[in-house]
Design an enzyme around this catalytic site. Sequence first.
Site, PDB file in Angstrom:
ATOM      1  N   GLY A 175       0.853  -1.201   0.000  1.00 49.45           N
ATOM      2  CA  GLY A 175       0.000   0.000   0.000  1.00 49.45           C
ATOM      3  C   GLY A 175       0.877   1.235   0.000  1.00 49.45           C
ATOM      4  O   GLY A 175       0.537   2.265   0.582  1.00 49.45           O
ATOM      5  N   GLN A 205      -2.172   7.144   1.128  1.00 44.43           N
ATOM      6  CA  GLN A 205      -1.949   8.357   1.920  1.00 44.43           C
ATOM      7  C   GLN A 205      -0.831   8.179   2.954  1.00 44.43           C
ATOM      8  O   GLN A 205       0.052   9.025   3.061  1.00 44.43           O
ATOM      9  CB  GLN A 205      -3.251   8.780   2.636  1.00 44.43           C
ATOM     10  CG  GLN A 205      -3.146  10.166   3.256  1.00 44.43           C
ATOM     11  CD  GLN A 205      -4.229  10.467   4.301  1.00 44.43           C
ATOM     12  OE1 GLN A 205      -4.997   9.589   4.703  1.00 44.43           O
ATOM     13  NE2 GLN A 205      -4.285  11.695   4.745  1.00 44.43           N
ATOM     14  N   ASP A 242       2.056  -2.012  -4.371  1.00 45.86           N
ATOM     15  CA  ASP A 242       0.731  -1.414  -4.404  1.00 45.86           C
ATOM     16  C   ASP A 242      -0.042  -2.011  -5.569  1.00 45.86           C
ATOM     17  O   ASP A 242       0.557  -2.438  -6.555  1.00 45.86           O
ATOM     18  CB  ASP A 242       0.833   0.115  -4.570  1.00 45.86           C
ATOM     19  CG  ASP A 242      -0.416   0.810  -4.056  1.00 45.86           C
ATOM     20  OD1 ASP A 242      -0.349   1.435  -2.987  1.00 45.86           O
ATOM     21  OD2 ASP A 242      -1.462   0.717  -4.725  1.00 45.86           O
ATOM     22  N   ILE A 243      -1.353  -1.993  -5.453  1.00 44.31           N
ATOM     23  CA  ILE A 243      -2.161  -2.593  -6.521  1.00 44.31           C
ATOM     24  C   ILE A 243      -2.267  -1.668  -7.727  1.00 44.31           C
ATOM     25  O   ILE A 243      -2.535  -2.097  -8.837  1.00 44.31           O
ATOM     26  CB  ILE A 243      -3.565  -2.964  -5.988  1.00 44.31           C
ATOM     27  CG1 ILE A 243      -4.265  -3.910  -6.960  1.00 44.31           C
ATOM     28  CG2 ILE A 243      -4.418  -1.721  -5.700  1.00 44.31           C
ATOM     29  CD1 ILE A 243      -5.463  -4.615  -6.377  1.00 44.31           C
ATOM     30  N   ARG A 244      -2.043  -0.364  -7.491  1.00 42.73           N
ATOM     31  CA  ARG A 244      -2.407   0.614  -8.506  1.00 42.73           C
ATOM     32  C   ARG A 244      -1.391   0.803  -9.625  1.00 42.73           C
ATOM     33  O   ARG A 244      -1.701   1.386 -10.641  1.00 42.73           O
ATOM     34  CB  ARG A 244      -2.650   1.969  -7.852  1.00 42.73           C
ATOM     35  CG  ARG A 244      -4.011   2.013  -7.206  1.00 42.73           C
ATOM     36  CD  ARG A 244      -4.258   3.332  -6.576  1.00 42.73           C
ATOM     37  NE  ARG A 244      -3.743   3.365  -5.210  1.00 42.73           N
ATOM     38  CZ  ARG A 244      -3.927   4.355  -4.376  1.00 42.73           C
ATOM     39  NH1 ARG A 244      -4.562   5.420  -4.765  1.00 42.73           N
ATOM     40  NH2 ARG A 244      -3.461   4.295  -3.147  1.00 42.73           N
ATOM     41  N   ASP A 248      -1.605  -7.323  -5.237  1.00 38.75           N
ATOM     42  CA  ASP A 248      -2.948  -7.294  -4.661  1.00 38.75           C
ATOM     43  C   ASP A 248      -2.826  -7.833  -3.230  1.00 38.75           C
ATOM     44  O   ASP A 248      -2.410  -8.985  -3.031  1.00 38.75           O
ATOM     45  CB  ASP A 248      -3.852  -8.196  -5.533  1.00 38.75           C
ATOM     46  CG  ASP A 248      -5.242  -8.359  -4.942  1.00 38.75           C
ATOM     47  OD1 ASP A 248      -5.484  -7.902  -3.814  1.00 38.75           O
ATOM     48  OD2 ASP A 248      -6.085  -8.959  -5.643  1.00 38.75           O
ATOM     49  N   TYR A 277     -15.793  -0.937   8.566  1.00 42.09           N
ATOM     50  CA  TYR A 277     -14.365  -0.615   8.718  1.00 42.09           C
ATOM     51  C   TYR A 277     -13.945  -0.805  10.182  1.00 42.09           C
ATOM     52  O   TYR A 277     -12.936  -1.461  10.477  1.00 42.09           O
ATOM     53  CB  TYR A 277     -14.150   0.829   8.261  1.00 42.09           C
ATOM     54  CG  TYR A 277     -12.781   1.401   8.466  1.00 42.09           C
ATOM     55  CD1 TYR A 277     -11.657   0.870   7.830  1.00 42.09           C
ATOM     56  CD2 TYR A 277     -12.591   2.525   9.282  1.00 42.09           C
ATOM     57  CE1 TYR A 277     -10.403   1.428   8.012  1.00 42.09           C
ATOM     58  CE2 TYR A 277     -11.345   3.096   9.457  1.00 42.09           C
ATOM     59  CZ  TYR A 277     -10.252   2.544   8.824  1.00 42.09           C
ATOM     60  OH  TYR A 277      -9.011   3.099   8.999  1.00 42.09           O
ATOM     61  N   LYS A 298     -11.378  -3.508  11.769  1.00 42.55           N
ATOM     62  CA  LYS A 298     -10.197  -3.089  12.537  1.00 42.55           C
ATOM     63  C   LYS A 298     -10.206  -3.721  13.938  1.00 42.55           C
ATOM     64  O   LYS A 298      -9.174  -4.172  14.427  1.00 42.55           O
ATOM     65  CB  LYS A 298     -10.127  -1.562  12.624  1.00 42.55           C
ATOM     66  CG  LYS A 298      -9.762  -0.887  11.299  1.00 42.55           C
ATOM     67  CD  LYS A 298      -8.362  -1.283  10.844  1.00 42.55           C
ATOM     68  CE  LYS A 298      -7.970  -0.705   9.506  1.00 42.55           C
ATOM     69  NZ  LYS A 298      -6.690  -1.224   9.000  1.00 42.55           N
TER      70      LYS A 298
HETATM   71  C1  AKB Z   1     -11.436   7.289   8.169  1.00 41.54           C
HETATM   72  O1  AKB Z   1     -11.964   8.410   8.270  1.00 41.54           O
HETATM   73  O2  AKB Z   1     -12.034   6.280   7.790  1.00 41.54           O
HETATM   74  C2  AKB Z   1      -9.978   7.138   8.562  1.00 41.54           C
HETATM   75  C3  AKB Z   1      -9.812   6.686   9.973  1.00 41.54           C
HETATM   76  C4  AKB Z   1     -10.204   7.550  11.099  1.00 41.54           C
HETATM   77  O3  AKB Z   1      -9.344   5.602  10.191  1.00 41.54           O
HETATM   78  N1  AKB Z   1      -9.290   8.368   8.358  1.00 41.54           N
END
Ligand code: AKB
Length: 308
Positions: free
Chosen positions: A9, A13, A34-36, A49, A139, A143
Site C-alpha cells: 500500500g 496516503q 501497491d495494486i495501482r 494485490d 471498517y 479493525k
Molecule cells: C477514516 O476516516 O475512515 C480514517 C480513519 C479515522 O481511520 N481516516
Amino acid sequence: MSSNVLVIGSEGQIGTELCLELEKRDDIVLYRADIRLLTNSERRLYRLDATDQRSIKQLIRELQIDEVYLMAALLSAKGEENPKLAWELNMNSLLHLLDLAKEGLYKKLFWPSSIAVFGPDSPKVDTPQNTTINPSTVYGISKRSGEFWCNYYFNKYGVDVRSIRYPGLISHATEPGGGTTDYSVAIIRAAIGTRNYTCYLKGNTILPMLFMPDAIKATLAIMDAPKESITIRTSYNLGGFETSPELMARSIRRFIPDFEINYSIDFRQDIADSWPQSINDENAIMDWGFESEYDLDRTVEAMIKALG
Ligand code: AKB
C-alpha cells in the site's frame, strides 16, 4: 547489517509518506508494493494485490523481507458503500501476513488500526485504551477484529505484530481516499483553490486528528521500540489534536480571510458521530515515547505552505 523492508500500500496516503521517511535510513533496503501501479523493479516497486496470498508469499520470499508495513485498506466511508469488499481486503490481507510471520518468513509486522474501533457507546472525551468498544461501521468491525487477531497471533505464536489506532490523518503528499475524516484535507485544498468548501459534516463535529509527520514518527517509534516495551498487542490509542470543520475554517482564515464554508450533510455524519472526540494515548507515551509536535494551527500552516 541492513534489513529488507516491504511497504504494502506504498502509494496510498500513509504509505507514500512512510516510504519517504524509510528511504532516508541507511540501515534498510526499502521495497514498495501497491495494486495501482505497474511493476518497476528499478524503483523496487511491485504491483501486488494485498488479498493475493500466493503473490505476497512469493514476493516476501524472493526479496528476503524482514519487516512488513501493511498499509492497504478500505476506509470507513468507502467501506460502508462496499462492506464485503472492506471486510475481505482489511481482514484477508492481515490474516495472510500474520500466517507468513507465523511460518517464519519475516520477522516483524506493522498493521494500522483506527479510532473507528470505537462506537456510539464508547466515552467521547479522552477515550481510554480499554473501554466499551462496539464499532458500528464495517471498517471499525474489521479493525477491531484485526486487533484481536494480532493479539492472538502474538500470544499463541509469538508473532511480533505492532499496531496503532490512527485518528484522522491530515497530509499533502497524497490525497486521502474514502475516509470520514477526509474533509480535513479537502477543506484546505479548497481554501487554497476556490476559497469555498462544502462540508459533508456539521460545523461542530469534533474528531481527533494528527498531522502526517507526527503519524509517521509514531509509526517508526513503535516499530523501533524494543519488543519488551510493547505491552499492548491489540493496538495503541493515538490522539493528536481535536478539531471540527468550524475550527479548521477559523484556522484557515488566518491565511485566507475570505474563505467560506457551507454544509451539505451526508451519511458520513453518522459515522463521525459514533467516534470519539479526543483520545487518551498515555500508553503510547509511556511505552514507546509518542510525542506530537503539531497542533491544529501548526498543521494548517504547514499544509497551506506545502500546497499553496
Ligand atoms: C477514516 O476516516 O475512515 C480514517 C480513519 C479515522 O481511520 N481516516
